[in-house]
Design a protein around this motif. Structure first.
Motif, PDB file in Angstrom:
ATOM      1  N   CYS A  45      19.021  59.929  55.194  1.00 28.20           N
ATOM      2  CA  CYS A  45      20.176  59.459  54.412  1.00 28.20           C
ATOM      3  C   CYS A  45      19.701  58.550  53.283  1.00 28.20           C
ATOM      4  O   CYS A  45      18.991  57.568  53.520  1.00 28.20           O
ATOM      5  CB  CYS A  45      21.146  58.720  55.324  1.00 28.20           C
ATOM      6  N   TYR A  46      20.114  58.876  52.056  1.00 30.32           N
ATOM      7  CA  TYR A  46      19.730  58.092  50.885  1.00 30.32           C
ATOM      8  C   TYR A  46      20.926  57.568  50.088  1.00 30.32           C
ATOM      9  O   TYR A  46      20.750  56.740  49.204  1.00 30.32           O
ATOM     10  CB  TYR A  46      18.880  58.944  49.937  1.00 30.32           C
ATOM     11  N   ILE A 104      20.568  65.429  56.785  1.00 32.57           N
ATOM     12  CA  ILE A 104      21.939  65.500  56.294  1.00 32.57           C
ATOM     13  C   ILE A 104      21.994  66.353  55.024  1.00 32.57           C
ATOM     14  O   ILE A 104      22.248  65.892  53.910  1.00 32.57           O
ATOM     15  CB  ILE A 104      22.575  64.101  56.133  1.00 32.57           C
ATOM     16  N   GLN A 135      26.861  59.880  51.886  1.00 34.46           N
ATOM     17  CA  GLN A 135      26.422  60.686  53.025  1.00 34.46           C
ATOM     18  C   GLN A 135      26.917  60.101  54.349  1.00 34.46           C
ATOM     19  O   GLN A 135      27.132  60.833  55.315  1.00 34.46           O
ATOM     20  CB  GLN A 135      24.901  60.792  53.025  1.00 34.46           C
ATOM     21  N   VAL A 136      27.107  58.799  54.378  1.00 35.97           N
ATOM     22  CA  VAL A 136      27.652  58.151  55.571  1.00 35.97           C
ATOM     23  C   VAL A 136      29.078  58.638  55.833  1.00 35.97           C
ATOM     24  O   VAL A 136      29.485  58.811  56.985  1.00 35.97           O
ATOM     25  CB  VAL A 136      27.603  56.620  55.407  1.00 35.97           C
ATOM     26  N   PRO A 163      19.745  55.885  57.595  1.00 43.08           N
ATOM     27  CA  PRO A 163      19.383  55.663  56.193  1.00 43.08           C
ATOM     28  C   PRO A 163      17.968  55.105  56.088  1.00 43.08           C
ATOM     29  O   PRO A 163      17.535  54.321  56.930  1.00 43.08           O
ATOM     30  CB  PRO A 163      20.421  54.642  55.726  1.00 43.08           C
ATOM     31  N   ILE A 202      23.629  57.910  62.019  1.00 49.07           N
ATOM     32  CA  ILE A 202      23.034  58.388  60.777  1.00 49.07           C
ATOM     33  C   ILE A 202      21.939  57.389  60.408  1.00 49.07           C
ATOM     34  O   ILE A 202      22.125  56.177  60.531  1.00 49.07           O
ATOM     35  CB  ILE A 202      24.049  58.544  59.629  1.00 49.07           C
TER      36      ILE A 202
END
Length: 221
Positions: free
Chosen positions: A120-121, A97, A125-126, A139, A137
């Motif tokens: 994903c951090y 992402i 971003q979600v 994480p 996605i």
């Protein structure tokens, strides 16, 4: 393309080790497999398109419904297109992402490819993934916690954002560190996990259950 149907629990095996596939996929616990170049390297599997064709055939022979393969290189669109062509109805193209990854995801999505965004951090971003309308996605629970943050709390926040938006996006929880991560997050409504063979084994490692089963066998004599 129809969205993925909701389900109570969705488990994927996070491994490129074909021996692990042979051991775990016949159990019926896993809907599919997730891989990436790091897992391929760890399993001594070349990260080459021609080799991934053979690996995909082996996974699909187990009847998996989903195989998540990560694109790499400067031409993510071309690589992703080639990966999706292996089995269009069962391959999800994984993309980081990043801006480059999102641009590739949009192009591939318009061509009918199924997309999983990964690495994903951050909760925001979600929102990007939801806006793009991708399927998944991923994480990184454990790696978020390694940064000194509360990974569980942040993933729960991510799920609440998805629920509040009414999005069909699914959190594919990755980088779990132990079996206890699953019930802790499941109790908060997260239902999609990719887990290593070691964690799969740990789900069955309940000492009291083993002792009870052994007692049953002794009493049956």
């Amino acid at each position: 393309m129809e969205p993925i149907a909701p389900m109570a629990l969705h488990l994927l095996l996070d491994s490129a080790d074909v021996n692990a596939w042979d051991a775990w996929l016949p159990t019926g616990l896993f809907a599919g497999v997730t891989t990436n170049p790091t897992l391929l390297k760890r399993a001594a599997q070349p990260c080459r398109l021609e080799h991934l064709h053979g690996l995909a055939d082996r996974a699909l022979a187990h009847g998996v419904q989903e195989l998540h393969l990560q694109a790499w290189g400067s031409d993510l669109v071309g690589c992703g297109r080639a990966l999706a062509a292996i089995a269009p109805e069962r391959i999800w193209v994984k993309l980081p992402i990043t801006r480059h990854g999102l641009d590739a995801a949009r192009t591939l999505q318009q061509e009918g490819c199924r997309i999983t965004l990964t690495a994903c951090y951050e909760p925001q971003q979600v929102l990007l993934a939801a806006a793009l309308g991708v399927d998944y996605i991923a994480p990184y629970l454990g790696r978020i916690s390694d940064l000194g943050r509360d990974g569980h709390a942040e993933l729960i926040q991510m799920q609440r954002c998805i629920d509040a938006l009414g999005s069909t996006l699914r959190l594919l929880v990755a980088s779990l560190r132990g079996p206890s991560d699953l019930p802790r997050l499941a109790a908060e409504g997260l239902n999609t996990f990719t887990i290593s063979p070691a964690i799969a084994e740990g789900l069955f490692s309940v000492e009291a259950t083993e002792a009870a089963a052994a007692q049953f066998e002794r009493d049956a004599l």
